[in-house]
Design a protein around this motif. Sequence first.
Motif, PDB file in Angstrom:
ATOM      1  N   TYR A  15     -30.805 -19.281 -23.119  1.00  0.00           N
ATOM      2  CA  TYR A  15     -29.882 -18.308 -23.724  1.00  0.00           C
ATOM      3  C   TYR A  15     -28.436 -18.607 -23.316  1.00  0.00           C
ATOM      4  O   TYR A  15     -27.515 -18.461 -24.124  1.00  0.00           O
TER       5      TYR A  15
ATOM      6  N   ARG B  85     -33.050 -14.061 -29.674  1.00  0.00           N
ATOM      7  CA  ARG B  85     -33.534 -13.568 -28.381  1.00  0.00           C
ATOM      8  C   ARG B  85     -34.703 -12.615 -28.612  1.00  0.00           C
ATOM      9  O   ARG B  85     -34.546 -11.395 -28.538  1.00  0.00           O
TER      10      ARG B  85
ATOM     11  N   THR C 183     -35.915 -20.118 -31.344  1.00  0.00           N
ATOM     12  CA  THR C 183     -36.057 -20.018 -29.888  1.00  0.00           C
ATOM     13  C   THR C 183     -37.494 -20.286 -29.421  1.00  0.00           C
ATOM     14  O   THR C 183     -37.712 -21.047 -28.480  1.00  0.00           O
TER      15      THR C 183
ATOM     16  N   ASP D  75     -28.920  -9.489 -32.614  1.00  0.00           N
ATOM     17  CA  ASP D  75     -29.010  -9.566 -31.155  1.00  0.00           C
ATOM     18  C   ASP D  75     -27.998  -8.614 -30.501  1.00  0.00           C
ATOM     19  O   ASP D  75     -28.291  -7.981 -29.486  1.00  0.00           O
TER      20      ASP D  75
END
Length: 429
Positions: A280, A301, A254, A164
């Motif tokens: 987030y 993400r 996620t 990320d």
Amino acid sequence: MAYDWDRVRPPRSLAEFEQKWLRRHDPACLSGVWRFHELLPFVPLSQVVTIGEGQTLCQESPGVGKYTGLEGGQLYLQYEGLNPSGSFKDNGMAAAFTHARAVGASRAACASTGNTSASLALYCAVTKLMKGVIFIGSGKISYGKLSQALDYGALTVQIAGDFDDAMARVKDVSKELGIYLVNSVNPFRLEGQKTIMFRVLEALRWNPPDWIVVPGGNLGNSSAFGKAFSELKDLGLIPFIPRLAVINAAGANTLFELYQRRGLRWNGGNADLPAVCRYYDELDRDHRRADTIASAIEINRPVNLNKCLRALETCDGVVREVSEQEILDAKAQVGAGGFGCEPASAASVAGARQLIAEGVIGRNDRVVCILTGHQLKDPTATVAYHTTDQAQFNQILGSRGVKRAAFANRAIAVNNDLDEIIKAIQLYS
Ligand SMILES: *Cc1c(COP(=O)(O)O)cnc(C)c1O
């Protein structure tokens, strides 16, 4: 990306693509991506770049089918590990590279958990059209993948951080230096990845399966698959759209959290994106980082989240999460049944098994699991699973909550003595 199909003239039937097999001497017909050029016509055929990607297999696997719990149904494995760089990423790279050349780029960059960088590095090395710059996080990349990028000669930048972090940085750097970005934020990648579904259909004699099951990382594949089926349906080329199951690792979940637990939906293009930002923020506040042995999907993400929501809508999709134990057991079963795969790929089989146990996937359904990467990409996990060395097992797998190697194929240790070796072989075979 939307095409004006009246202008580009799509095929009247999918079976027309079979004609291309007769012209395999032409690289654009040999390519499993460009064979379907009429369905991704963003440049003329004369301008495409290919290194022979997409020569992949879709095979029925009775052993894995039985493991997942299918009874009368059929389970197919789509082996994308057979691509030139060993993962499905080559499908997208052929398209992104084609676009990069069309716009005159001289350098291309990506952030990667390993396979995108291996693919970019290979396209640069073979075609000599561009210099590749790759960003990787520290520590997490498997040696199989890192060795490819280094061997193929790409400029490799290792950042202190995870995927990320590397992703955020590569965006800044590409903007600053005007380098072409080939991550799956790049829409041309997804155009290339649509062809995985075209090849699945081709292998099934153009009859759609009931289910496509795919691991979810950055969600480029799932987004591309949804787009492929939506276009084929609009063009009247398939009778129905298969259902889609996207499988997260529990340590990088996620999509599962947002779609399955919190009810996030595409909502006609107005998904509740502030809710995503709030999630987030929660991850940051709690210092939660993606963590799974399936390094290719160790992403919190996902850059294609919104497009994936659309695909889930198109394909009446579901999302599940699977544990490290489930991933590794499924991987061993895939290996025992044939070509093998890397850990992230096996999430698809583990997810199919879960959905069949739940009754969401019917025991008589036809199911295609996408095996995204080659077995040799990450031998560390495989050897740790089969080892007799408890310390090695504990260090690599035990630390991740894996308790047992249910399908371990252990090497037998013997002295270097002919009688003893013969006895051992007779005892075990
Ligand atoms: C990139 C990758 C994935 C994740 O695919 P997304 O399109 O990012 O969801 C899964 N498996 C392997 C082997 C990969 O290389």
